[in-house]
Design a protein around this motif. Structure first.
Motif, short mmCIF file in Angstrom:
data_model
loop_
_atom_site.label_atom_id
_atom_site.label_comp_id
_atom_site.label_asym_id
_atom_site.label_seq_id
_atom_site.Cartn_x
_atom_site.Cartn_y
_atom_site.Cartn_z
N ASP A 1 -9.20 16.71 39.44
CA ASP A 1 -8.34 17.74 38.87
C ASP A 1 -7.85 17.36 37.48
O ASP A 1 -7.55 18.24 36.66
CB ASP A 1 -7.15 18.00 39.80
CG ASP A 1 -7.60 18.58 41.13
OD1 ASP A 1 -7.99 19.77 41.14
OD2 ASP A 1 -7.58 17.86 42.14
N ALA A 2 -7.78 16.07 37.21
CA ALA A 2 -7.37 15.60 35.88
C ALA A 2 -7.85 14.17 35.71
O ALA A 2 -8.04 13.43 36.68
CB ALA A 2 -5.86 15.68 35.71
N LEU A 3 -8.02 13.79 34.45
CA LEU A 3 -8.27 12.40 34.08
C LEU A 3 -7.08 11.94 33.24
O LEU A 3 -6.80 12.54 32.19
CB LEU A 3 -9.56 12.25 33.28
CG LEU A 3 -9.80 10.85 32.68
CD1 LEU A 3 -10.10 9.83 33.78
CD2 LEU A 3 -10.95 10.88 31.66
N VAL A 4 -6.38 10.92 33.71
CA VAL A 4 -5.28 10.33 32.94
C VAL A 4 -5.83 9.13 32.19
O VAL A 4 -6.50 8.27 32.78
CB VAL A 4 -4.12 9.91 33.85
CG1 VAL A 4 -3.06 9.15 33.05
CG2 VAL A 4 -3.50 11.13 34.51
N VAL A 5 -5.54 9.08 30.89
CA VAL A 5 -5.98 7.99 30.03
C VAL A 5 -4.74 7.27 29.55
O VAL A 5 -3.87 7.87 28.91
CB VAL A 5 -6.77 8.52 28.82
CG1 VAL A 5 -7.33 7.36 28.00
CG2 VAL A 5 -7.87 9.47 29.26
N ALA A 6 -4.62 5.98 29.86
CA ALA A 6 -3.35 5.29 29.64
C ALA A 6 -3.55 3.88 29.11
O ALA A 6 -3.91 2.99 29.88
CB ALA A 6 -2.56 5.25 30.95
N PRO A 7 -3.34 3.66 27.83
CA PRO A 7 -3.27 2.28 27.36
C PRO A 7 -2.07 1.58 27.98
O PRO A 7 -0.92 1.98 27.75
CB PRO A 7 -3.10 2.43 25.84
CG PRO A 7 -3.62 3.80 25.53
CD PRO A 7 -3.26 4.63 26.73
N SER A 8 -2.32 0.63 28.82
CA SER A 8 -1.35 -0.27 29.46
C SER A 8 -0.63 0.31 30.68
O SER A 8 -0.28 -0.42 31.60
CB SER A 8 -0.30 -0.80 28.46
OG SER A 8 0.68 0.17 28.17
N PHE A 9 -0.37 1.62 30.73
CA PHE A 9 0.38 2.17 31.86
C PHE A 9 -0.53 2.33 33.09
O PHE A 9 -1.63 2.86 33.00
CB PHE A 9 0.96 3.55 31.53
CG PHE A 9 2.16 3.52 30.62
CD1 PHE A 9 2.89 2.36 30.44
CD2 PHE A 9 2.56 4.67 29.97
CE1 PHE A 9 4.01 2.34 29.62
CE2 PHE A 9 3.68 4.66 29.13
CZ PHE A 9 4.40 3.49 28.97
N ALA B 1 -7.92 2.79 18.84
CA ALA B 1 -8.82 3.94 18.75
C ALA B 1 -10.19 3.63 19.33
O ALA B 1 -10.80 4.46 20.02
CB ALA B 1 -8.94 4.37 17.29
N GLY B 2 -10.70 2.43 19.06
CA GLY B 2 -12.02 2.08 19.56
C GLY B 2 -12.10 2.10 21.07
O GLY B 2 -13.11 2.53 21.64
N ASN B 3 -11.04 1.66 21.74
CA ASN B 3 -11.03 1.68 23.20
C ASN B 3 -11.00 3.11 23.75
O ASN B 3 -11.60 3.39 24.79
CB ASN B 3 -9.84 0.88 23.73
CG ASN B 3 -10.13 -0.60 23.81
OD1 ASN B 3 -11.11 -1.01 24.42
ND2 ASN B 3 -9.31 -1.40 23.16
N ILE B 4 -10.32 4.01 23.06
CA ILE B 4 -10.33 5.42 23.47
C ILE B 4 -11.75 5.97 23.39
O ILE B 4 -12.25 6.61 24.33
CB ILE B 4 -9.39 6.25 22.58
CG1 ILE B 4 -7.93 5.94 22.90
CG2 ILE B 4 -9.66 7.74 22.75
CD1 ILE B 4 -7.42 6.51 24.20
N ILE B 5 -12.43 5.73 22.29
CA ILE B 5 -13.79 6.24 22.12
C ILE B 5 -14.71 5.66 23.20
O ILE B 5 -15.42 6.40 23.90
CB ILE B 5 -14.35 5.89 20.73
CG1 ILE B 5 -13.56 6.63 19.64
CG2 ILE B 5 -15.84 6.25 20.64
CD1 ILE B 5 -13.92 6.19 18.23
N ASP B 6 -14.69 4.36 23.35
CA ASP B 6 -15.63 3.71 24.27
C ASP B 6 -15.43 4.16 25.71
O ASP B 6 -16.39 4.47 26.42
CB ASP B 6 -15.47 2.19 24.18
CG ASP B 6 -15.90 1.63 22.83
OD1 ASP B 6 -16.58 2.36 22.09
OD2 ASP B 6 -15.57 0.47 22.54
#
Length: 265
Positions: A34-42, A85-90
């Protein structure tokens, strides 16, 4: 998915194996989330989502992890990644192997102006690209700079999210965001950064908005103000009242909005 991203993915797979999202996060290609959560560190545990949802740890590595958050039949895929930013892209690139209806980016954000309080939940009105990674994503040559280019989120979807939040009694504020590629070295450039007239500073939202557009999936960033350099409100060493405000935004507003957005048809 737009042609630019399809070309990136196809070329990446020439040099790498298939099923990368399953390998990295143990998420299933056979499930429509239903959703994808993208979370640096959380993590969902950090936001105490295990108090109201069933949280399953699928895979934990040294700096990335995959989780499944379930509630009332909802299935929310959650990826914890490192900052930048690079980690978001990858990591979003490999998540194109999955099926999900919407994306939600969550993270902390610093304020650059007075009038922003710890725990305020906000979302970009636009983000200023500060990383060369965005040029790798969007340009035929990385020599074509995107430095300080304004990147706009999906305005219609963002306004819809703000309307939903208002109906639940939450205020989510819009603010312009400067996306820095470094934390340690940003402070020596604060005067220059403030000259851009940005309200807030973090590392990934320009890239997240670009990826959401390329993936052609609704996406929104929910950010919690963690410090304010304009009035010396610290990231560490907060007062008890400041900590309570921050935890309300992070642990109440954001989790409730994640579930609310995931539940939409």
């Amino acid at each position: 998915m737009k042609e630019r991203l399809r070309n990136i993915i196809d070329t990446m797979h020439r040099y790498n194996s298939e099923h990368l999202a399953a390998q990295a996060f143990a998420l299933s290609e056979d499930v429509e989330y239903d959703a994808l959560v993208v979370a640096p560190s959380f993590t969902p545990y950090k936001l105490h989502m295990d108090r109201t949802c069933t949280v399953t740890t699928l895979r934990e590595g040294s700096y990335i992890a995959g989780y499944l958050v379930e509630k009332d039949g909802l299935k929310i895929a959650w990826i914890k990644i490192a900052a930048s930013a690079g980690n978001i892209i990858d990591h979003l690139a490999i998540c194109t192997e999955l099926k999900f209806k919407r994306m939600i980016f969550i993270g902390a954000v610093g304020a650059l102006k007075e009038g922003w309080e710890l725990g305020d939940v906000c979302t970009p009105s636009y983000s200023l690209s500060g990383s060369i990674a965005d040029a790798y994503l969007m340009k035929d040559s990385f020599r074509e700079s995107m430095l300080l280019k304004k990147v706009y989120p999906d305005i219609a979807y963002t306004d819809h999210v703000l309307e939903l939040a208002s109906g639940k009694g939450y205020e989510i504020r819009k603010g312009s965001v400067f996306c820095t590629p470094t934390i340690a070295a940003e402070y020596i450039h604060l005067d220059e950064i403030r000259e851009t007239d940005a309200d807030l500073i973090e590392m990934e939202t320009s890239t997240f908005s670009l990826m959401a557009d390329l993936m052609e999936i609704p996406g929104v960033a929910l950010l919690v103000v963690s410090d304010n350099s304009a009035n010396a409100t610290p990231l560490m060493g907060r007062s008890e009242e400041q900590q309570k405000r921050y935890e309300y935004g992070r642990d109440v507003v954001v989790p409730d909005m994640i579930v609310t957005l995931a539940a939409e048809e």
